[in-house]
Design an enzyme around this catalytic site. Structure first.
Site, mmCIF file in Angstrom:
data_model
loop_
_atom_site.group_PDB
_atom_site.id
_atom_site.type_symbol
_atom_site.label_atom_id
_atom_site.label_comp_id
_atom_site.label_asym_id
_atom_site.label_seq_id
_atom_site.Cartn_x
_atom_site.Cartn_y
_atom_site.Cartn_z
ATOM 1 N N ASN A 65 0.681 -1.221 -0.094
ATOM 2 C CA ASN A 65 0.002 -0.141 0.018
ATOM 3 C C ASN A 65 0.998 1.375 0.141
ATOM 4 O OD1 ASN A 65 -3.137 -0.636 0.142
ATOM 5 N ND2 ASN A 65 -2.012 -2.269 1.640
ATOM 6 N N HIS A 122 -8.235 -0.737 6.745
ATOM 7 C CA HIS A 122 -8.528 -1.880 7.123
ATOM 8 C C HIS A 122 -9.185 -2.642 6.186
ATOM 9 C CE1 HIS A 122 -9.295 -4.620 10.505
ATOM 10 N NE2 HIS A 122 -10.227 -4.794 10.021
HETATM 11 C C1 GAR Z 1 -3.206 -4.502 4.350
HETATM 12 O O1 GAR Z 1 -4.239 -5.272 3.818
HETATM 13 C C2 GAR Z 1 -4.034 -3.618 5.139
HETATM 14 O O2 GAR Z 1 -5.306 -3.488 5.092
HETATM 15 C C3 GAR Z 1 -3.975 -4.392 6.509
HETATM 16 O O3 GAR Z 1 -2.430 -4.966 6.562
HETATM 17 C C4 GAR Z 1 -2.129 -5.221 5.200
HETATM 18 C C5 GAR Z 1 -0.594 -4.483 4.804
HETATM 19 O O4 GAR Z 1 -0.279 -4.752 3.348
HETATM 20 N N1 GAR Z 1 -3.935 -3.815 7.761
HETATM 21 C C6 GAR Z 1 -4.500 -4.075 8.866
HETATM 22 O O5 GAR Z 1 -4.892 -5.370 9.053
HETATM 23 C C7 GAR Z 1 -4.907 -3.389 9.916
HETATM 24 N N2 GAR Z 1 -5.406 -3.837 11.163
HETATM 25 P P1 GAR Z 1 0.775 -4.143 2.959
HETATM 26 O O6 GAR Z 1 2.171 -4.086 3.770
HETATM 27 O O7 GAR Z 1 1.372 -4.983 1.547
HETATM 28 O O8 GAR Z 1 0.285 -2.643 2.461
#
Ligand code: GAR
Length: 224
Positions: free
Chosen positions: A24, A130
């Site tokens: 992200n 989230h």
């Molecule tokens: C994402 O899917 C985000 O929504 C989640 O962690 C992932 C990070 O992915 N966040 C949570 O679960 C927060 N409670 P990334 O490191 O590839 O961006």
């Protein structure tokens, strides 16, 4: 939150907090960082330059730190074990974010809960991503929890952070259908694809001053 015209032509500065892969963060860099928004066909007349000014992780081996460094973005690591308690940890992070003059703090896969002491330093200027349709399935394993429950629809939420866990006012949401043969991984992949669009969109709206609160119901976020 820094209003768009408050600082003239100064870019809208982001501090992004991560704990892991940082896909992200990568989508923010690709879509918004230093002029990417202007090149984006979706950027409106109100578009203001956006800059990722600092990436912070609690985890020294988070791959997202490399993504930042590959793009010349300053990084800082704040392992929880280096601090006496969560408040000391968060105050040190807040000092670093303030040094970089950030207008908005973005929790993009940051897996620790931030303390009220941290939130007080950035009023109405901390947002979280989230992977569920809140208020359903808050917490640390929402994709697994959604599948265990047998829900047919889930999604992505971008919300302001308040003192609770995944309880703050919602800015944007988008649904994702759960297919009968989905695995956690296949569902996570489709959720990620939505996240990579929705989080940059929310940041862009905030940077343009188009996100405000309904005075009669402070839980309700108005997008103009
Ligand atoms: C994402 O899917 C985000 O929504 C989640 O962690 C992932 C990070 O992915 N966040 C949570 O679960 C927060 N409670 P990334 O490191 O590839 O961006």
């Amino acid at each position: 939150m820094g209003a768009p015209d408050e600082a003239g032509s100064r870019p809208f500065r982001l501090g992004v907090l991560i704990s892991g892969s940082g896909s992200n963060l990568q989508s923010i860099i690709d879509r918004l960082h230093k002029g990417a928004a202007a090149a984006d066909a979706g950027a409106g007349d109100d578009a203001r330059a956006i800059e990722v000014s600092l990436v912070i992780s609690d985890n020294v081996s988070a791959y997202g730190l490399k993504r930042a460094q590959n793009n010349g973005i300053p990084t800082a690591v704040f392992p929880m074990d280096d601090y006496a308690d969560r408040v000391q940890h968060d105050l040190a992070m807040a000092d670093e974010l303030e040094k970089h003059g950030v207008d908005l703090v973005v929790l993009a896969g940051y897996m620790l809960i931030v303390t009220p002491a941290f939130l007080e330093r950035f009023p109405q200027a901390v947002i979280n991503l989230h992977p569920s349709l809140l208020p359903a399935f808050p917490g640390g394993t929402p994709i697994e929890d959604t599948m265990d429950y047998g829900a047919r629809v889930t999604g992505v939420t971008v919300h302001f952070v308040d003192a609770g866990t995944d309880t703050g006012p919602i800015i944007l949401q988008e649904a994702v259908e759960i297919k009968y043969n989905d695995t956690v991984e296949s569902l996570r992949e489709r959720i990620h694809a939505v996240e990579h669009r929705l989080l940059p969109r929310a940041i862009e709206l905030i940077s343009e001053g188009r996100v405000s609160f309904d005075e009669a119901n402070p839980r309700f976020v108005i997008i103009s």
